[in-house]
Design a protein around this motif. Sequence first.
Motif, PDB file in Angstrom:
ATOM      1  N   ASP A   5       2.038  -2.580   3.184  1.00 39.44           N
ATOM      2  CA  ASP A   5       2.002  -1.822   1.928  1.00 39.44           C
ATOM      3  C   ASP A   5       0.807  -2.239   1.072  1.00 39.44           C
ATOM      4  OD1 ASP A   5       4.365  -0.478   2.525  1.00 39.44           O
ATOM      5  OD2 ASP A   5       5.597  -2.124   1.732  1.00 39.44           O
ATOM      6  N   SER A   6      -0.140  -2.933   1.646  1.00 40.58           N
ATOM      7  CA  SER A   6      -1.260  -3.498   0.897  1.00 40.58           C
ATOM      8  C   SER A   6      -2.352  -2.465   0.648  1.00 40.58           C
ATOM      9  CB  SER A   6      -1.844  -4.682   1.672  1.00 40.58           C
ATOM     10  OG  SER A   6      -3.073  -5.085   1.118  1.00 40.58           O
ATOM     11  N   ASP A   7      -2.887  -2.465  -0.588  1.00 43.74           N
ATOM     12  CA  ASP A   7      -4.013  -1.586  -0.871  1.00 43.74           C
ATOM     13  C   ASP A   7      -5.267  -2.029  -0.107  1.00 43.74           C
ATOM     14  OD1 ASP A   7      -4.432  -3.885  -2.316  1.00 43.74           O
ATOM     15  OD2 ASP A   7      -4.668  -2.910  -4.250  1.00 43.74           O
ATOM     16  N   THR A   8      -5.304  -3.299   0.286  1.00 40.78           N
ATOM     17  CA  THR A   8      -6.440  -3.795   1.063  1.00 40.78           C
ATOM     18  C   THR A   8      -6.553  -3.054   2.391  1.00 40.78           C
ATOM     19  OG1 THR A   8      -6.152  -5.983   0.079  1.00 40.78           O
ATOM     20  CG2 THR A   8      -7.510  -5.850   2.051  1.00 40.78           C
ATOM     21  N   GLU A   9      -5.413  -2.812   3.039  1.00 40.69           N
ATOM     22  CA  GLU A   9      -5.436  -2.095   4.308  1.00 40.69           C
ATOM     23  C   GLU A   9      -5.892  -0.653   4.108  1.00 40.69           C
ATOM     24  OE1 GLU A   9      -2.557  -1.025   8.132  1.00 40.69           O
ATOM     25  OE2 GLU A   9      -1.688  -1.875   6.308  1.00 40.69           O
ATOM     26  N   VAL A  10      -5.489  -0.038   2.991  1.00 42.74           N
ATOM     27  CA  VAL A  10      -5.898   1.327   2.692  1.00 42.74           C
ATOM     28  C   VAL A  10      -7.408   1.394   2.470  1.00 42.74           C
ATOM     29  CG1 VAL A  10      -5.662   3.248   1.069  1.00 42.74           C
ATOM     30  CG2 VAL A  10      -3.650   1.914   1.712  1.00 42.74           C
ATOM     31  N   VAL A  11      -7.945   0.442   1.734  1.00 38.47           N
ATOM     32  CA  VAL A  11      -9.389   0.403   1.483  1.00 38.47           C
ATOM     33  C   VAL A  11     -10.149   0.274   2.801  1.00 38.47           C
ATOM     34  CG1 VAL A  11     -11.258  -0.989   0.511  1.00 38.47           C
ATOM     35  CG2 VAL A  11      -9.222  -0.506  -0.865  1.00 38.47           C
TER      36      VAL A  11
END
Length: 534
Positions: A5-11
């Motif tokens: 659920d990390s925004d880091t993975e989305v980025v």
Amino acid sequence: MFHTDSDTEVVLASFAEWGEKCLHKFNGMWAFAIWNHTKQQLFLARDRFGKKPLFYSFVKDDNGGEKLVFASEMKAIYPFLQEVKPSKKFHTLSNIVHIFDYEHTSDTLIDGIYRFPYAHYAFYSLGDMHIKPIRYYTILDYLITPIPSYQESVEKFRALFLDSVKLRMRSDVSIGTALSGGLDSSATICAMAYLGKNDVRKDWQHAVVACFKDTPLDESGYAKKVVDHIGIKGIFVEIEPIKHWDKIYEYFYLFEDLYITSPVPMIAAYGAIKQKGVSVTLDGHGADELFSGYGHLIEALWDSKFNPAMAFDVLTTLNQTRMPTSSAFALGKEAFMYYVKKTIKHLIKYKMPISQDSNHPNFQGLDYFSQQLYLIFSETILPTLLRNYDRYSMINSVEIRMPFMDHRLVEFVFSLPFSYKLGKGYTKKLIRDALCPFMPPEVVWRKSKIGFNSPIIQWIQRNKAQGGLREWFLDTTHSKDFVECPLIENAVEIQNTVAHIIQSQKDTFNVGEHLWCKINPYLWYKSLDHAVSF
């Protein structure tokens, strides 16, 4: 498929899919680096408005060459420098005249450390001896047309603001706000209350108010009206400088920069927020620079010069936002002199670029008042405040989110004429009309503005027994260490100013502000000596 659920993975996934174009798909704040192992290439980027910092330096490596070092704080780069010393431009940058001028540039107070510019990205390959930032965003490329009517704009702004707040209320931790009692922070917490009232899962009911008892800067009475209106219990924190002053050098080391007022109240306020278990706040930053500026209202006269009723409305608004107000004669004289100076400049074709973007065709299409706001939003005041509040909050491990700075809202507001932003005796007219259904009327229609600053004058005038800092200012400015500090230009003048403030009861905030800017360099310089112990 995402695995966390990390925004880091989305980025990371966004960059893999779209490359640098992914930056246009983000809404929020960021400063990040992505290493492409295959290409042996580093990607660096900052958000559109510079909410998050990024610094870099080229330093000697073990083989006698140079390597790139980057970080979100300058102090993280200090161990890689041969010597941590003030920039050659230090005296210019630290002067009160220029203290708002360098945050949008690559200049920093430390020799050899550079600021990566906001709204830019860069690709860096191993062995390169420089970084070439590429600008990917300017507000001016996204202005809207046609302009809706004023009433349509009120409704559009309300919808944009509420959606911006809703997005920024997404959190796995408790959220709150730093509430001053002014329009902007009050609008933010009231919008949170409106959105959160039907969602019992949202833990947003945390409003921390910094109080300055018995000083002109205390706004806690207005803040109390706000928390009462939305039915929550505010957290009122009395700012007592004597409790923090033994950490002043540590605070300067953590803050890393200089400003026109002491960082103590702000650091203390966000410290109190953290102590209450709140790790994310939604604050009202950006609204001043979007709508009214700081003493810039008179600039709207140039836009209304052929419309007497509109010009009178601008003058009325200007006068009613002043404390104390000016007489009709004094106001008329001020307006006359303003027109004379502007007309002369126009006749002699005197043109000083207002902004680094003055040649952008859409900049020329802005009214004159909005051009002034664009300058303080993009290049001077706001970039400096964003830097400051990122430091104040992150020192306490608190993240600030800023609903007024959603890029959709910013682009919309800069598209609007000045007459939507002020009038009928009020600044920020659009905010007031759009958000008044959610707010207490005493705050919505309040005209006075104080701002979150330190009451330096009162602190100097009060002795230690009264909770003041008189002895500290006297002892410090007369110390051998202070007098011989290479960054202090006129110790005797500073000593005389301190003595004058102690003896006088009529000094204004500006006197204390100027004094603080003269003492600032010493505190900053001493903080470098204390760096190892921190």
